[in-house]
Design an enzyme around this catalytic site. Structure first.
Site, PDB file in Angstrom:
ATOM      1  N   ARG A 187       0.798  -1.224   0.000  1.00  0.00           N
ATOM      2  CA  ARG A 187       0.000   0.000   0.000  1.00  0.00           C
ATOM      3  C   ARG A 187       0.839   1.287   0.000  1.00  0.00           C
TER       4      ARG A 187
ATOM      5  N   THR B  61       1.762   2.597   2.795  1.00  0.00           N
ATOM      6  CA  THR B  61       1.660   2.978   4.208  1.00  0.00           C
ATOM      7  C   THR B  61       1.284   1.722   5.005  1.00  0.00           C
TER       8      THR B  61
ATOM      9  N   SER C  59      -8.496  -8.407   3.779  1.00  0.00           N
ATOM     10  CA  SER C  59      -9.731  -8.583   3.011  1.00  0.00           C
ATOM     11  C   SER C  59      -9.978  -7.364   2.133  1.00  0.00           C
TER      12      SER C  59
ATOM     13  N   GLY D  34     -27.008  -3.339   2.959  1.00  0.00           N
ATOM     14  CA  GLY D  34     -26.420  -4.153   4.031  1.00  0.00           C
ATOM     15  C   GLY D  34     -26.449  -3.425   5.365  1.00  0.00           C
TER      16      GLY D  34
ATOM     17  N   GLY E 215     -25.063  -4.101   8.232  1.00  0.00           N
ATOM     18  CA  GLY E 215     -24.033  -4.650   9.125  1.00  0.00           C
ATOM     19  C   GLY E 215     -23.237  -3.512   9.741  1.00  0.00           C
TER      20      GLY E 215
ATOM     21  N   LEU F 246     -24.241   0.560   9.109  1.00  0.00           N
ATOM     22  CA  LEU F 246     -24.825   1.341  10.202  1.00  0.00           C
ATOM     23  C   LEU F 246     -23.885   2.457  10.654  1.00  0.00           C
TER      24      LEU F 246
ATOM     25  N   GLU G 144     -31.697  -4.234   3.526  1.00  0.00           N
ATOM     26  CA  GLU G 144     -31.034  -5.419   4.112  1.00  0.00           C
ATOM     27  C   GLU G 144     -31.755  -6.679   3.655  1.00  0.00           C
TER      28      GLU G 144
ATOM     29  N   GLY H 254     -20.585  -6.959   3.219  1.00  0.00           N
ATOM     30  CA  GLY H 254     -19.552  -7.893   3.657  1.00  0.00           C
ATOM     31  C   GLY H 254     -18.246  -7.689   2.915  1.00  0.00           C
TER      32      GLY H 254
ATOM     33  N   HIS I  22     -18.433   5.920  41.600  1.00  0.00           N
ATOM     34  CA  HIS I  22     -19.683   6.655  41.372  1.00  0.00           C
ATOM     35  C   HIS I  22     -19.374   8.117  41.089  1.00  0.00           C
TER      36      HIS I  22
HETATM   37  C1  FAD Z   1     -14.882   0.847   6.967  1.00  0.00           C
HETATM   38  C2  FAD Z   1     -14.311  -0.196   7.896  1.00  0.00           C
HETATM   39  C3  FAD Z   1     -14.358   0.018   9.254  1.00  0.00           C
HETATM   40  C4  FAD Z   1     -13.827  -0.924  10.119  1.00  0.00           C
HETATM   41  N1  FAD Z   1     -13.900  -0.683  11.456  1.00  0.00           N
HETATM   42  C5  FAD Z   1     -13.425  -1.589  12.321  1.00  0.00           C
HETATM   43  C6  FAD Z   1     -13.449  -1.338  13.707  1.00  0.00           C
HETATM   44  O1  FAD Z   1     -13.903  -0.294  14.167  1.00  0.00           O
HETATM   45  N2  FAD Z   1     -12.945  -2.279  14.530  1.00  0.00           N
HETATM   46  C7  FAD Z   1     -12.433  -3.449  14.060  1.00  0.00           C
HETATM   47  O2  FAD Z   1     -11.993  -4.280  14.862  1.00  0.00           O
HETATM   48  N3  FAD Z   1     -12.387  -3.712  12.739  1.00  0.00           N
HETATM   49  C8  FAD Z   1     -12.859  -2.807  11.865  1.00  0.00           C
HETATM   50  N4  FAD Z   1     -12.793  -3.062  10.527  1.00  0.00           N
HETATM   51  C9  FAD Z   1     -12.202  -4.330  10.082  1.00  0.00           C
HETATM   52  C10 FAD Z   1     -10.669  -4.243  10.121  1.00  0.00           C
HETATM   53  O3  FAD Z   1     -10.239  -3.186   9.307  1.00  0.00           O
HETATM   54  C11 FAD Z   1     -10.057  -5.552   9.662  1.00  0.00           C
HETATM   55  O4  FAD Z   1     -10.604  -6.622  10.395  1.00  0.00           O
HETATM   56  C12 FAD Z   1      -8.551  -5.547   9.848  1.00  0.00           C
HETATM   57  O5  FAD Z   1      -7.958  -4.490   9.146  1.00  0.00           O
HETATM   58  C13 FAD Z   1      -7.946  -6.884   9.391  1.00  0.00           C
HETATM   59  O6  FAD Z   1      -6.570  -6.840   9.556  1.00  0.00           O
HETATM   60  P1  FAD Z   1      -5.595  -7.716   8.631  1.00  0.00           P
HETATM   61  O7  FAD Z   1      -4.222  -7.378   9.074  1.00  0.00           O
HETATM   62  O8  FAD Z   1      -6.017  -9.120   8.640  1.00  0.00           O
HETATM   63  O9  FAD Z   1      -5.833  -7.192   7.149  1.00  0.00           O
HETATM   64  P2  FAD Z   1      -5.766  -5.747   6.498  1.00  0.00           P
HETATM   65  O10 FAD Z   1      -5.934  -4.673   7.490  1.00  0.00           O
HETATM   66  O11 FAD Z   1      -6.706  -5.786   5.353  1.00  0.00           O
HETATM   67  O12 FAD Z   1      -4.268  -5.627   5.984  1.00  0.00           O
HETATM   68  C14 FAD Z   1      -3.778  -6.408   4.959  1.00  0.00           C
HETATM   69  C15 FAD Z   1      -2.681  -5.635   4.261  1.00  0.00           C
HETATM   70  O13 FAD Z   1      -2.017  -6.513   3.369  1.00  0.00           O
HETATM   71  C16 FAD Z   1      -1.647  -5.803   2.214  1.00  0.00           C
HETATM   72  N5  FAD Z   1      -1.458  -6.784   1.140  1.00  0.00           N
HETATM   73  C17 FAD Z   1      -2.386  -7.585   0.585  1.00  0.00           C
HETATM   74  N6  FAD Z   1      -1.823  -8.398  -0.340  1.00  0.00           N
HETATM   75  C18 FAD Z   1      -0.505  -8.087  -0.363  1.00  0.00           C
HETATM   76  C19 FAD Z   1       0.592  -8.573  -1.099  1.00  0.00           C
HETATM   77  N7  FAD Z   1       0.461  -9.570  -1.977  1.00  0.00           N
HETATM   78  N8  FAD Z   1       1.796  -8.019  -0.886  1.00  0.00           N
HETATM   79  C20 FAD Z   1       1.970  -7.017   0.017  1.00  0.00           C
HETATM   80  N9  FAD Z   1       0.951  -6.524   0.758  1.00  0.00           N
HETATM   81  C21 FAD Z   1      -0.261  -7.060   0.578  1.00  0.00           C
HETATM   82  C22 FAD Z   1      -2.807  -4.846   1.986  1.00  0.00           C
HETATM   83  O14 FAD Z   1      -2.394  -3.734   1.224  1.00  0.00           O
HETATM   84  C23 FAD Z   1      -3.192  -4.481   3.416  1.00  0.00           C
HETATM   85  O15 FAD Z   1      -2.573  -3.270   3.813  1.00  0.00           O
HETATM   86  C24 FAD Z   1     -13.272  -2.123   9.616  1.00  0.00           C
HETATM   87  C25 FAD Z   1     -13.209  -2.341   8.246  1.00  0.00           C
HETATM   88  C26 FAD Z   1     -13.710  -1.385   7.393  1.00  0.00           C
HETATM   89  C27 FAD Z   1     -13.626  -1.624   5.910  1.00  0.00           C
HETATM   90  N1  NAD Z   2     -17.063  -1.649  14.346  1.00  0.00           N
HETATM   91  C1  NAD Z   2     -16.428  -2.652  13.779  1.00  0.00           C
HETATM   92  O1  NAD Z   2     -15.825  -3.495  14.424  1.00  0.00           O
HETATM   93  C2  NAD Z   2     -16.455  -2.762  12.297  1.00  0.00           C
HETATM   94  C3  NAD Z   2     -16.812  -1.675  11.518  1.00  0.00           C
HETATM   95  C4  NAD Z   2     -16.842  -1.838  10.139  1.00  0.00           C
HETATM   96  C5  NAD Z   2     -16.500  -3.055   9.583  1.00  0.00           C
HETATM   97  N2  NAD Z   2     -16.162  -4.083  10.364  1.00  0.00           N
HETATM   98  C6  NAD Z   2     -15.858  -5.391   9.780  1.00  0.00           C
HETATM   99  O2  NAD Z   2     -15.877  -5.303   8.376  1.00  0.00           O
HETATM  100  C7  NAD Z   2     -16.560  -6.400   7.839  1.00  0.00           C
HETATM  101  C8  NAD Z   2     -17.429  -5.957   6.698  1.00  0.00           C
HETATM  102  O3  NAD Z   2     -18.483  -5.102   7.159  1.00  0.00           O
HETATM  103  P1  NAD Z   2     -19.889  -5.085   6.446  1.00  0.00           P
HETATM  104  O4  NAD Z   2     -20.795  -4.184   7.184  1.00  0.00           O
HETATM  105  O5  NAD Z   2     -19.682  -4.899   4.986  1.00  0.00           O
HETATM  106  O6  NAD Z   2     -20.334  -6.601   6.597  1.00  0.00           O
HETATM  107  P2  NAD Z   2     -21.295  -7.309   7.669  1.00  0.00           P
HETATM  108  O7  NAD Z   2     -21.062  -8.749   7.473  1.00  0.00           O
HETATM  109  O8  NAD Z   2     -21.140  -6.704   9.016  1.00  0.00           O
HETATM  110  O9  NAD Z   2     -22.761  -6.921   7.172  1.00  0.00           O
HETATM  111  C9  NAD Z   2     -23.188  -7.157   5.880  1.00  0.00           C
HETATM  112  C10 NAD Z   2     -24.704  -7.089   5.863  1.00  0.00           C
HETATM  113  O10 NAD Z   2     -25.114  -7.093   4.517  1.00  0.00           O
HETATM  114  C11 NAD Z   2     -26.218  -7.972   4.378  1.00  0.00           C
HETATM  115  N3  NAD Z   2     -26.245  -8.397   2.983  1.00  0.00           N
HETATM  116  C12 NAD Z   2     -25.453  -9.309   2.366  1.00  0.00           C
HETATM  117  N4  NAD Z   2     -25.761  -9.402   1.067  1.00  0.00           N
HETATM  118  C13 NAD Z   2     -26.770  -8.518   0.848  1.00  0.00           C
HETATM  119  C14 NAD Z   2     -27.528  -8.141  -0.285  1.00  0.00           C
HETATM  120  N5  NAD Z   2     -27.301  -8.683  -1.494  1.00  0.00           N
HETATM  121  N6  NAD Z   2     -28.488  -7.207  -0.156  1.00  0.00           N
HETATM  122  C15 NAD Z   2     -28.734  -6.633   1.058  1.00  0.00           C
HETATM  123  N7  NAD Z   2     -28.052  -6.957   2.178  1.00  0.00           N
HETATM  124  C16 NAD Z   2     -27.084  -7.879   2.069  1.00  0.00           C
HETATM  125  C17 NAD Z   2     -25.942  -9.073   5.372  1.00  0.00           C
HETATM  126  O11 NAD Z   2     -27.128  -9.765   5.720  1.00  0.00           O
HETATM  127  C18 NAD Z   2     -25.359  -8.285   6.538  1.00  0.00           C
HETATM  128  O12 NAD Z   2     -26.345  -7.821   7.422  1.00  0.00           O
HETATM  129  C19 NAD Z   2     -17.386  -7.014   8.933  1.00  0.00           C
HETATM  130  O13 NAD Z   2     -17.081  -8.377   8.976  1.00  0.00           O
HETATM  131  C20 NAD Z   2     -16.956  -6.347  10.189  1.00  0.00           C
HETATM  132  O14 NAD Z   2     -16.435  -7.301  11.077  1.00  0.00           O
HETATM  133  C21 NAD Z   2     -16.144  -3.960  11.711  1.00  0.00           C
END
Ligand code: FAD
Ligand code: NAD
Length: 505
Positions: A73, A75, A184, A219, A221, A225, A242, A311, A484
């Site tokens: 990436r 970063t 992911s 969605g 999820g 939200l 949803e 998702g 408290h």
């Molecule tokens: C909008 C959003 C909000 C979220 N909010 C939360 C939250 O509040 N709390 C929470 O717990 N989770 C949250 N998540 C989920 C969280 O971001 C992921 O669960 C977490 O980042 C997973 O960590 P990871 O290290 O497995 O993968 P990633 O964070 O996805 O990191 C993988 C890294 O690998 C790199 N990479 C991939 N393939 C290669 C390659 N071949 N060579 C070199 N580099 C590579 C990518 O560029 C990436 O930087 C959120 C996700 C999103 C999308």
């Molecule tokens: N606060 C946090 O920890 C946080 C914040 C953001 C993301 N995340 C992570 O990122 C991942 C992805 O988040 P997300 O919100 O995309 O996924 P999610 O799995 O949380 O929710 C996806 C929602 O989309 C619905 N859905 C699936 N296919 C659909 C369709 N064709 N039409 C309508 N609804 C459909 C599912 O039933 C589900 O309710 C999650 O697994 C979550 O763990 C975590």
């Protein structure tokens, strides 16, 4: 406390604290291949610098292993820091401040002549937070003597990764043990093309240039939200479509209902049991065609922007897993055993790219445990006790079993609840929407699950996480002195309500 301790000793072990069997256990050998000493070869190479990868790399170095982290990436911090947890929480906070200023300040006696959104400034604050944190991770790698290679990694063999560097060259990184932490990516839906302008993923939703008049979220999820809340607070009309019959299907049913009501009070609209059939961007806006999930008459819905948040999918593209024969499941997740070993000796996987909750803190736990195994130590992640938090307002946080899961297990249980309407701190600050719900085994009082809807529930939950880790009873929490006036007292009162009676209601 004596009674509670007896209760704990009596607690049955039907809920084993270790559920690592969720990983496939068929690769039962220990794959560590020894450590490098002064050669070019690393003990550990981590592909991916997200919460799973960078934490694994730092921990490996701290354990004395020669370590390199490869990240494409440019970063560090992965999805979480760059386009996930951190920017979304920055916008959730900023939009909450605006909403409070507009709707709540006056009742606290704070009068403002006018309140307006400066979207570029809000985005700049978010970008500053992200920039500082990602640079901070780079500093941590340096401090711990982890080599950092910026580029795209792909397997040449189980111990060699070819990296196309960001600068345009290529280098081979060798390792006795290689950890795949590639995370992911956004999952799009059939027939819907994400352009990150009118049809956006979470990444586009974190960087919109204007506040959309109408936002349709696909969605209900975590992402839908949270990002729906951000734009709703800033003035968008938000409709969430949803497929399932309920929002956040993994949540405790009773809490979910209250949560949905709360979001509806904030003017978020829900169309449940509904699927999006097609999306048309031919005109100025976006036209969605919808259908009941069970089939039936089609309807249409107009939007300025559509957020696809249905998702995420594991990311292994370009890694050349087929070249070394790493096994994945139908969903593309890399299969590992309880030691995070894949079926290929010396190759491991952690975080979002393996089965389990896609959460940053879970990825971090995976990373630490994985390198502890590589270093010949014991590692452990208890997947039953990974907390989940939705960072809306109020927040919803939970750990352990939902009431539905406890019922399915056939366990006799008690429920203790306490509403924040009866909590003095929540009343003092006039932010008292929400509840604590505790589930405990009837015979032993052992806590099985805790669910909190409240402001800062994501902070309050950790007392419960610790309690579950130590096999505490509800009486253990109830007899622990809580300061408290705090919101945490609601947890103590709910614990009292579980085995006896609360005081303040
Ligand atoms: C909008 C959003 C909000 C979220 N909010 C939360 C939250 O509040 N709390 C929470 O717990 N989770 C949250 N998540 C989920 C969280 O971001 C992921 O669960 C977490 O980042 C997973 O960590 P990871 O290290 O497995 O993968 P990633 O964070 O996805 O990191 C993988 C890294 O690998 C790199 N990479 C991939 N393939 C290669 C390659 N071949 N060579 C070199 N580099 C590579 C990518 O560029 C990436 O930087 C959120 C996700 C999103 C999308
Ligand atoms: N606060 C946090 O920890 C946080 C914040 C953001 C993301 N995340 C992570 O990122 C991942 C992805 O988040 P997300 O919100 O995309 O996924 P999610 O799995 O949380 O929710 C996806 C929602 O989309 C619905 N859905 C699936 N296919 C659909 C369709 N064709 N039409 C309508 N609804 C459909 C599912 O039933 C589900 O309710 C999650 O697994 C979550 O763990 C975590």
């Amino acid at each position: 406390m004596a009674m509670a301790s007896i209760a704990r000793r009596k607690a049955t072990t039907f809920l084993s604290s270790s559920s690592s069997s969720k990983h496939l256990c068929k690769y039962s050998w220990i794959a560590s291949r020894g450590f490098a000493s002064g050669s070019d070869e690393n003990d550990v190479v981590v592909i991916g610098g997200g919460p799973g990868g960078y934490v694994a790399a730092i921990k490996a170095a701290q354990l004395g292993l020669k370590t390199t982290c490869i990240e494409k990436r440019g970063t560090l911090g992965g999805t979480c820091l760059n386009v996930g947890c951190i920017p979304s929480k920055a916008l959730l906070h900023s939009s909450h401040m605006y909403h409070e200023a507009k709707h709540s300040f006056a009742s606290h006696g704070v009068k403002l002549a006018s309140v307006e959104v400066d979207l570029p400034a809000m985005m700049a604050q978010k970008d500053k937070a992200v920039g500082n944190l990602t640079k901070g991770i780079e500093g941590l790698l340096k401090k711990n003597k982890v080599s950092y290679v910026k580029g795209y990694g792909k397997f040449l063999s189980p111990s060699e990764v070819s990296v196309d560097t960001i600068e345009g060259g290529n280098t081979i990184v060798k390792g006795k043990n290689i950890i795949i932490a590639t995370g992911s990516d956004v999952k799009s839906l059939p027939g819907i093309t994400i352009d990150e302008e009118r049809i956006v993923s979470s990444t586009g939703a974190l960087a919109l240039k204007e506040i959309p008049k109408k936002l349709v979220v696909i969605g209900a999820g975590y992402i839908g939200l949270e990002m729906g809340s951000v734009w709703g607070r800033l003035g968008s009309e938000v409709v969430v479509v949803e497929f399932a019959s309920e929002i956040v299907p993994s949540m405790d049913g009773e809490i979910r209902k209250q949560f949905q009501r709360s979001l509806e009070k904030q003017k978020m609209k829900f169309m449940l049991k509904t699927k999006v059939v097609s999306v048309d961007t031919a005109g100025n806006g976006v036209k969605l065609t919808l259908e009941p999930a069970a089939g039936g008459d089609q309807t249409t819905l107009e939007a300025d922007v559509v957020l696809v948040s249905a998702g995420r999918t594991p990311f292994t593209s370009g890694l050349q897993l087929d070249k070394i024969g790493v096994e994945t499941d139908k969903a593309g997740r890399i299969l590992v055993n309880e030691r995070f070993s894949t079926n290929v000796k010396g190759v491991y996987a952690i975080g979002d790219v393996i089965p389990g909750p896609m959460l940053a803190h879970k990825a971090e736990e995976d990373g630490v445990a994985c390198v502890e195994y590589i270093a010949g130590k014991e590692g452990h992640v208890d997947y039953d006790l990974v907390p989940g938090v939705v960072y809306t307002h109020p927040e919803v946080a939970s750990v352990g079993k939902t009431e539905e899961q406890v019922k399915t297990l056939g366990v006799e249980y008690r429920v203790g609840k306490f509403p924040f309407m009866a909590n003095s701190r929540a009343k003092a600050i006039d932010d008292a929407e929400g509840i604590v719900k505790i589930l405990a085994e009837k015979e032993t009082d052992k806590i099985l699950g805790v669910h909190i809807m409240s402001p800062n529930a994501g902070e309050l939950i950790h007392e419960a996480v610790l309690a579950l880790h130590y096999g505490a009873s509800s009486e253990d929490i109830a007899r622990t002195c809580h300061a408290h006036p705090t919101m945490s007292e609601a947890l103590k009162e709910a614990a009292m309500a579980t085995y006896d009676k609360p005081i303040h209601i």
